[in-house]
Design an enzyme around this catalytic site. Structure first.
Site, PDB file in Angstrom:
ATOM      1  N   ASP A   1       0.837  -1.194   0.000  1.00 40.22           N
ATOM      2  CA  ASP A   1       0.000   0.000   0.000  1.00 40.22           C
ATOM      3  C   ASP A   1       0.872   1.244   0.000  1.00 40.22           C
ATOM      4  O   ASP A   1       2.045   1.201  -0.362  1.00 40.22           O
ATOM      5  CB  ASP A   1      -0.937  -0.033   1.222  1.00 40.22           C
ATOM      6  CG  ASP A   1      -2.300   0.570   0.930  1.00 40.22           C
ATOM      7  OD1 ASP A   1      -2.376   1.806   0.737  1.00 40.22           O
ATOM      8  OD2 ASP A   1      -3.295  -0.179   0.893  1.00 40.22           O
TER       9      ASP A   1
ATOM     10  N   HIS B   1      -4.148   5.794   3.636  1.00 39.52           N
ATOM     11  CA  HIS B   1      -4.786   4.667   2.962  1.00 39.52           C
ATOM     12  C   HIS B   1      -4.355   3.329   3.566  1.00 39.52           C
ATOM     13  O   HIS B   1      -5.171   2.493   3.949  1.00 39.52           O
ATOM     14  CB  HIS B   1      -4.464   4.726   1.474  1.00 39.52           C
ATOM     15  CG  HIS B   1      -5.244   3.783   0.630  1.00 39.52           C
ATOM     16  ND1 HIS B   1      -4.818   2.503   0.377  1.00 39.52           N
ATOM     17  CD2 HIS B   1      -6.407   3.925  -0.032  1.00 39.52           C
ATOM     18  CE1 HIS B   1      -5.694   1.888  -0.416  1.00 39.52           C
ATOM     19  NE2 HIS B   1      -6.669   2.737  -0.680  1.00 39.52           N
TER      20      HIS B   1
ATOM     21  N   SER C   1     -11.097  -0.684  -1.829  1.00 40.87           N
ATOM     22  CA  SER C   1      -9.911  -0.704  -0.976  1.00 40.87           C
ATOM     23  C   SER C   1     -10.246  -1.165   0.431  1.00 40.87           C
ATOM     24  O   SER C   1      -9.390  -1.694   1.138  1.00 40.87           O
ATOM     25  CB  SER C   1      -9.287   0.692  -0.885  1.00 40.87           C
ATOM     26  OG  SER C   1      -8.498   0.986  -1.995  1.00 40.87           O
TER      27      SER C   1
END
Length: 554
Positions: free
Chosen positions: A76, A300, A469
């Site tokens: 990521d 994220h 995601s």
């Protein structure tokens, strides 16, 4: 590109930001005094919410079972290693001594205590924003084909010539889209701020949240107030956002992100890879990077990591799906922009070689110039029994028709037995069961919760995000639970059990692309939403000792 999405903007009739956008969108709040109730952990039968039955599974099926250690790699943008709800569950390289500048375990990576960062250099400098793949292709192909006719190009090069013509159009369309979006978002922020302040005054509240919008004081005598509050309530609920302040923050961040894309990701003169100093075209090169798995923007990856395995043993924050012996390995390879195939391939190999059983990949793109390297890495993971879980993408596309990379099917050879693709579902078994942004198609194996998912954010904060995601790490957490309590299961077993235990739903939903009503079961190959309770039941059945055994049957 990371796969955060902005579903509320779609509901408001605003053009969606590109999937490459980092949507650092919704409220990040200080740690609550106690665990919060997360809808993804609830049970469809008992709670009437389309969660995955996490709590019920631990309480009824796993309480007398003994877990074993499992490592889940998160490829990521970065993971906050200091987060209060993650620091206990981080993987620690047993062969590495912290900060001594020596590759103690001789794995080729110096001081990789919690993982590795393929977006940096040995001086500690890191890439934050990178180019889109379309931009990179235009930069590479323009000098070769611009101004030439197809007939003037050698036959062996015409496929590449055609690729350039296609990519050039898409690049121009992206620039146009981003400029138009900037023109939409900038005034929208001001409009929403005006509405927000008016409603705060009308109702004498500090926040216009779903609670006040549901009650709608005075709306029974004010048609305009009724219409506005109803629309806002429906939009907030569908998007999983708590209040209008969160929407405004999202829009403002969208303005900043859009400007960044125009200035950097769509700028052919921007050369971020110079920081690393590697040969971008040499996919055999893996000696680059640094041990900083957090990087310049870890929102994220931190959110993803929390969904998988946020500490279930403490009394604060949230519960991840997996625990208590599941550990998160951070592998940084995804910038704000499009990831390099080379970095993805190296990240997969690093995770496999350092003990990961499961790899979460919440990123994707639609061009893959070095696809062969990624395909080979996936095959390598397959030979080592490692399961790869990939987000389907957030562009409302049928990925049977348009390939979303890393692809679930290789260019040559048999289909992968260790690769599973995840779409995003909502909390209610109605028309909103399918997230309106989710990609779909028979190349999607299952759907999983991906709307309004509450998880960890940098700085020991928490907040909601939406996207495939978020759906992928929900499944990665499930796979980790199965592997931890049933360690004999292979990657192929895990994929099969997750697929077979998904609950089909014959609910009528809008197809994300056409918006025509379809049966939910037509949007993936299984037609189902994942369920941990059913998966553990199935794993229990399939790993139970055979009565009598082979000898007894003779």
């Amino acid at each position: 590109m990371t796969l955060f999405q902005r579903p509320l903007l779609a509901l408001l009739g605003v053009a969606l930001l590109p999937a490459a956008t980092f949507a650092q969108s919704v409220t990040a709040s200080s740690a609550p005094p106690a665990k919060v109730v997360q809808w993804t952990h609830l049970d469809p039968d008992k709670d009437k919410v389309m969660g995955i039955s996490t709590q019920r599974t631990y309480e009824e099926l796993l309480k007398n079972r003994i877990p074993t250690p499992v490592i889940v790699a998160v490829i990521d943008a970065g993971v906050d290693t200091t987060h209060e709800d993650l620091k206990r569950v981080l993987w620690k390289n047993p062969g590495e001594i912290v900060g001594n500048g020596i590759d103690d375990d001789k794995n080729g990576y110096v001081d990789d205590v919690h993982g590795w960062n393929f977006l940096g250099n040995s001086k500690g400098q890191n890439i934050g924003v990178d180019l889109y793949e379309e931009t990179r292709l235009v930069v590479r192909l323009k000098p070769l084909y611009e101004g030439k006719s197809r007939t003037a190009v050698p036959a062996a090069k015409r496929a590449e010539y055609d690729l350039y013509q296609k990519v050039k159009k898409e690049f121009a369309a992206k620039v146009k889209e981003e400029n138009e979006q900037l023109m939409q978002l900038a005034p929208l922020a001001g409009q929403l701020e005006g509405i927000n302040e008016q409603l705060k005054q009308v109702w004498s509240v500090e926040k216009v949240d779903t609670a006040i919008l549901r009650r709608r004081p005075g709306a029974d005598t004010n048609p305009r107030l009724l219409q506005l509050s109803t629309q806002l309530y429906d939009n907030l609920k569908a998007a999983g956002l708590p209040d209008l302040d969160a929407v405004i923050a999202q829009v403002k961040e969208g303005v900043t992100a859009t400007k960044s894309h125009l200035d950097f990701s769509l700028n052919p003169d921007f050369k971020p890879r110079a920081i690393i100093g590697d040969d971008e075209d040499n996919t055999q090169d893996h000696n680059y990077g640094n041990p900083d798995i957090t990087g310049p923007d870890a929102l994220h990856g931190t959110h993803v990591a929390g969904i998988i395995a946020a500490d279930r043993s403490n009394t604060i924050g949230i519960d991840g799906v997996a625990g208590p012996l599941v550990r998160i390995m951070g592998v940084r390879a995804v910038p704000d922009g499009d990831e390099h195939d080379k970095d993805v391939a190296n990240a997969i190999r690093y995770a496999v070689d350092n003990g990961a059983s499961i790899i979460n990949m919440s990123f994707g793109k639609y061009y893959s110039p070095q696809r062969a390297a990624v395909d080979a890495a996936i095959r390598y993971a397959e030979t080592k029994g490692v399961l790869l879980i990939h987000a389907a993408g957030n562009e409302s596309k049928n990925i049977d028709a348009i390939t979303h990379y890393p692809a679930p099917v290789p260019l040559t050879g048999a289909a992968y037995s260790n690769f599973i693709t995840i779409g995003a579902s909502g909390s209610t078994n109605d028309a909103q069961l399918t997230a309106n942004f989710s990609n779909f198609g028979k190349r999607v194996d299952v759907f999983a919760p991906g709307v309004g998912i509450y998880s960890t954010m940098p700085g020991s904060k928490y907040g909601n995000e939406s996207g495939t995601s978020m759906a992928a790490p929900t499944v990665a957490g499930m796979a980790a639970v199965l592997k931890s309590y049933f360690p004999q299961l292979t990657a192929t077993d895990l994929k099969r059990i997750i697929r077979q235990s998904a609950t089909p739903a014959h609910t009528k939903v809008p197809e994300p692309a056409s918006k025509k009503n379809v049966d939910f079961t037509t949007l993936s190959s299984t037609g189902g939403v994942v369920n941990l309770y059913r998966a553990v039941q199935l794993a229990t059945q399939q790993t139970a000792p055979k009565v009598g055994g082979a000898a007894g049957g003779q």
